[in-house]
Write a protein that holds these residues in place. Structure first.
Motif, PDB file in Angstrom:
ATOM      1  N   UNK A 123      -3.994   3.178   0.276  1.00 15.57           N
ATOM      2  CA  UNK A 123      -3.137   2.042  -0.263  1.00 15.57           C
ATOM      3  C   UNK A 123      -1.655   2.539  -0.893  1.00 15.57           C
ATOM      4  N   UNK A 124      -1.803   3.839  -1.606  1.00 10.31           N
ATOM      5  CA  UNK A 124      -0.727   4.101  -2.215  1.00 10.31           C
ATOM      6  C   UNK A 124      -0.548   5.701  -2.352  1.00 10.31           C
ATOM      7  N   UNK A 125       0.578   6.223  -2.918  1.00 12.92           N
ATOM      8  CA  UNK A 125       0.862   7.682  -2.934  1.00 12.92           C
ATOM      9  C   UNK A 125       0.161   8.255  -4.211  1.00 12.92           C
ATOM     10  N   UNK A 126      -0.882   9.134  -4.158  1.00 13.77           N
ATOM     11  CA  UNK A 126      -1.646   9.764  -5.133  1.00 13.77           C
ATOM     12  C   UNK A 126      -1.720  11.196  -4.744  1.00 13.77           C
ATOM     13  N   UNK A 127      -2.110  11.837  -5.941  1.00 17.37           N
ATOM     14  CA  UNK A 127      -2.656  13.216  -5.684  1.00 17.37           C
ATOM     15  C   UNK A 127      -3.928  13.427  -5.821  1.00 17.37           C
ATOM     16  N   UNK A 128      -4.741  12.354  -5.926  1.00 17.98           N
ATOM     17  CA  UNK A 128      -6.165  12.298  -6.003  1.00 17.98           C
ATOM     18  C   UNK A 128      -7.113  11.508  -4.956  1.00 17.98           C
ATOM     19  N   UNK A 129      -6.403  10.612  -4.156  1.00 17.29           N
ATOM     20  CA  UNK A 129      -7.426   9.910  -3.267  1.00 17.29           C
ATOM     21  C   UNK A 129      -7.674  10.488  -2.066  1.00 17.29           C
TER      22      UNK A 129
END
Lengths: 224, 224, 224
Positions: free
Chosen positions: C20-26
């Motif tokens: 659903x969103x920009x992350x550096x972890x998902x």
């Protein structure tokens, strides 16, 4: 030869609504087969409009006394959107253009998942209004956005063009079913709004046409 | 596997007319199977042209002594248009591009409803010339716009490119039939102009070609 | 009626992953059915993303301890690319847009031939990494690009949107098979990654949904 005939035999059959001009008064009310008390839905419709440029276009409105319970818009930037009593969910789509498009929208309360489909192709799903419920007791309107209970319309938000094939289910259809619907298959009875049978109450300059379906003899089908 | 073969087996089969250059003299006259005394019609044709920019292009002209009875144009702004002895009805369409497009147009006097189809997809319908009747006794012309009875042509309105599959019916075909026609199905004999049999009288530099159809053996069909 | 049902019956059925969103972890880790020791492969996946503009998007990553063994990207210029432990092979494709696309990639060591397919249509083939071999012992990751062994992620390269239908074979599928896959046919079991059965280990905000398939009765299929 008979394949294509069967594949497309139900496309756009049935009624069609033409909104010939921009007004703040022309609208159609649809009478649902059951109250819109919904924790999930699939809403499909076909429309063609020459409206373009930076202009909102209302595609579907379900209004209760105090809330825009379930509105679908084409936004000024071309995105499609869903509003369930609050801020909306927005979907990037290809430019829809002036010819008829098949648009479907699914939502379910349990997960909040909502997906827009244009001509059978799905958008990226969004998470939206998880745990919410669409409330009964309102009116389903095409052509205008009611800013209060069936009034306060604005011409510059009105729909101009042709709408047809408005169907609604109280559950999420699988994406393959929506692809089939987009090609004209009509395998599944819509249980909230069924375009084939729904009572339509027009107001103003809207014109209702009856589209003819291809009269394929049963023996043609039997060739399969 | 055999589905696509069958779906496409009739696409673009039959005769094809090439107008190789801009002229004020090259044209084709078609001899209708019955007089064009019409209170409804469906007109379909396929064409490919590299003409672009701000230029009118005549696609079909039916001229009686004093009237442009039934003209179809691509306008300078890219819209398609229909003229029935007076001001036209205009249809926004996607940019048609240089490859072949299938264009159909329906109109009926009773309701005035007229709809343009591009490659099987419908425009928003318009209300146009309700109660009017197309009059008999004229000439059907491709390639030029006759500003009087078969004369006074203008090169800058002429058609340049290829036209084929010109068919006309004296009634409104259902939209599903038009979708099938656009994919190459040829299930229905056109009773005013039938491209398979219509007499073609060419003038000037227009060239008539015979296109080959896909040679599907009957046994292939039998696989269904 | 039954033709389309069968052609499309498996389209997008099964699981689907929403980032659903920009992350550096998902991210999601997929557990292959066999080690990725490959001298040829076909990799297919479907994705929909609203990411646009000049931004890299990681579509698939297979990382061993010291190498990006097999990465697939959408580049900042819109091209799709393949990296096998070194400089990439780049493929011009039509603008993919925000709705779901079916992308497949084939490669074989023997000739170095690699071909990208978008919605069943093939790119011009490239010659790339002839004689190379994809090495086993790594991890298959969706959603992030691991710049070392499962770490050092960058949000601005992450995937945002929906991915599903990730399948991998240890050989090159014929192009006709890939065309069928793009329309939803599922005639061939993927033997490296099979989306129907692969174990999925999600991390972070990624959401896994179960898509429903059309519940066609076996008797329907039997009509063929």
């Amino acid at each position: 030869m008979f394949v294509a005939a069967v594949l497309l035999s139900d496309v756009e059959a049935g009624r069609s609504l033409v909104f010939p001009e921009e007004t703040a008064s022309s609208l159609v009310e649809l009478t649902p087969a059951k109250p819109l008390s919904l924790d999930a839905f699939t809403l499909c419709l076909r429309f063609a409009t020459e409206l373009k440029g930076k202009r909102e276009v209302i595609l579907f409105a379900y209004r209760t006394q105090y809330f825009d319970e379930l509105n679908v818009w084409r936004e000024t930037d071309g995105r499609l959107s869903l509003y369930l009593s609050g801020p909306g969910a927005f979907f990037e789509v290809p430019e829809l253009g002036p010819l008829a498009n098949h648009v479907c929208l699914t939502w379910e309360s349990l997960t909040g998942r909502t997906t827009m489909y244009v001509n059978g192709r799905s958008s990226a799903s969004k998470i939206y209004q998880r745990g919410h419920r669409v409330r009964p007791g309102g009116k389903v309107i095409l052509g205008q956005d009611p800013d209060n209970f069936l009034g306060d319309f604005q011409a510059e938000q009105s729909f101009v063009g042709e709408i047809f094939g408005v169907n609604m289910w109280d559950h999420v259809l699988p994406s393959v079913a929506i692809q089939l619907l987009s090609t004209g298959e009509d395998f599944s009875d819509a249980n909230v709004l069924d375009w084939a049978t729904v009572t339509i109450i027009p107001t103003g300059s809207v014109v209702e046409f009856q589209k003819r379906s291809l009269d394929l003899k049963p023996t043609t089908h039997a060739l399969f």
